[in-house]
Design a protein around this motif. Sequence first.
Motif, PDB file in Angstrom:
ATOM      1  N   UNK A  34     -10.430  92.788  87.449  1.00  0.00           N
ATOM      2  CA  UNK A  34     -10.008  93.073  88.820  1.00  0.00           C
ATOM      3  C   UNK A  34      -9.343  91.820  89.356  1.00  0.00           C
ATOM      4  N   UNK A  35      -8.156  91.985  89.912  1.00  0.00           N
ATOM      5  CA  UNK A  35      -7.361  90.875  90.426  1.00  0.00           C
ATOM      6  C   UNK A  35      -7.051  91.101  91.893  1.00  0.00           C
ATOM      7  N   UNK A  36      -6.746  90.007  92.584  1.00  0.00           N
ATOM      8  CA  UNK A  36      -6.220  90.094  93.933  1.00  0.00           C
ATOM      9  C   UNK A  36      -4.748  89.763  93.855  1.00  0.00           C
ATOM     10  N   UNK A  37      -3.902  90.670  94.334  1.00  0.00           N
ATOM     11  CA  UNK A  37      -2.468  90.466  94.368  1.00  0.00           C
ATOM     12  C   UNK A  37      -2.021  90.361  95.812  1.00  0.00           C
ATOM     13  N   UNK A  38      -1.136  89.414  96.080  1.00  0.00           N
ATOM     14  CA  UNK A  38      -0.436  89.339  97.355  1.00  0.00           C
ATOM     15  C   UNK A  38       0.960  89.884  97.075  1.00  0.00           C
ATOM     16  N   UNK A  39       1.363  90.894  97.837  1.00  0.00           N
ATOM     17  CA  UNK A  39       2.653  91.561  97.631  1.00  0.00           C
ATOM     18  C   UNK A  39       3.556  91.210  98.810  1.00  0.00           C
ATOM     19  N   UNK A  50      17.053  99.005  83.209  1.00  0.00           N
ATOM     20  CA  UNK A  50      18.277  99.103  83.996  1.00  0.00           C
ATOM     21  C   UNK A  50      18.060  98.297  85.277  1.00  0.00           C
ATOM     22  N   UNK A  51      19.109  98.050  86.048  1.00  0.00           N
ATOM     23  CA  UNK A  51      18.906  97.373  87.325  1.00  0.00           C
ATOM     24  C   UNK A  51      17.911  98.155  88.190  1.00  0.00           C
ATOM     25  N   UNK A  52      17.041  97.431  88.875  1.00  0.00           N
ATOM     26  CA  UNK A  52      16.002  98.060  89.682  1.00  0.00           C
ATOM     27  C   UNK A  52      15.568  97.105  90.779  1.00  0.00           C
ATOM     28  N   UNK A  53      14.645  97.545  91.614  1.00  0.00           N
ATOM     29  CA  UNK A  53      14.026  96.698  92.630  1.00  0.00           C
ATOM     30  C   UNK A  53      12.628  96.350  92.142  1.00  0.00           C
ATOM     31  N   UNK A  54      12.247  95.080  92.258  1.00  0.00           N
ATOM     32  CA  UNK A  54      10.911  94.631  91.843  1.00  0.00           C
ATOM     33  C   UNK A  54      10.124  94.156  93.057  1.00  0.00           C
ATOM     34  N   UNK A  55       8.841  94.469  93.045  1.00  0.00           N
ATOM     35  CA  UNK A  55       7.942  93.850  94.007  1.00  0.00           C
ATOM     36  C   UNK A  55       7.858  92.368  93.689  1.00  0.00           C
ATOM     37  N   UNK A  56       7.605  91.562  94.706  1.00  0.00           N
ATOM     38  CA  UNK A  56       7.317  90.149  94.522  1.00  0.00           C
ATOM     39  C   UNK A  56       5.807  89.998  94.676  1.00  0.00           C
ATOM     40  N   UNK A  57       5.153  89.434  93.662  1.00  0.00           N
ATOM     41  CA  UNK A  57       3.696  89.384  93.625  1.00  0.00           C
ATOM     42  C   UNK A  57       3.227  87.990  93.240  1.00  0.00           C
ATOM     43  N   UNK A  58       2.098  87.576  93.819  1.00  0.00           N
ATOM     44  CA  UNK A  58       1.416  86.358  93.401  1.00  0.00           C
ATOM     45  C   UNK A  58      -0.075  86.578  93.561  1.00  0.00           C
ATOM     46  N   UNK A  59      -0.873  85.773  92.866  1.00  0.00           N
ATOM     47  CA  UNK A  59      -2.327  85.932  92.915  1.00  0.00           C
ATOM     48  C   UNK A  59      -2.994  85.003  93.923  1.00  0.00           C
TER      49      UNK A  59
END
Length: 115
Positions: A34-39, A50-59
């Motif tokens: 189990x992790x904590x992600x900040x989005x 293919x080109x796409x949109x990515x979430x930006x995430x850090x722990x």
Amino acid sequence: MKNILKALSIITPMVMLFVLVQCKPMPGSSSGDEKTFIVASQTVDCTGVAPMKCLQVKEKESDSWGNFYSNIEGFTYEPGFEYVLKVKTEKIQNPPMDGSSIKYTLVQQVSKTKK
């Protein structure tokens, strides 16, 4: 048209190989963790298959933002909000060639802050 199809048949496998090399699990990911992600409040342009949109995430707050190429099952992203999420990570047996080897599932949305 034949030239375009021929070019695509050459480029597509190269792009898939690039994606496989670039798609790494988040640091510390292992089966059943189990992790904590900040989005972040905004997505960025990135390239997977293919080109796409990515979430930006850090722990952690002190970490740098990183592209997140997977989805988080049970989580619906809304632009303009920063999230803190508890996420369960599970190793996928025999993942697809163009997919992540980690499955991410929302455990709890800890916060949702307008940015």
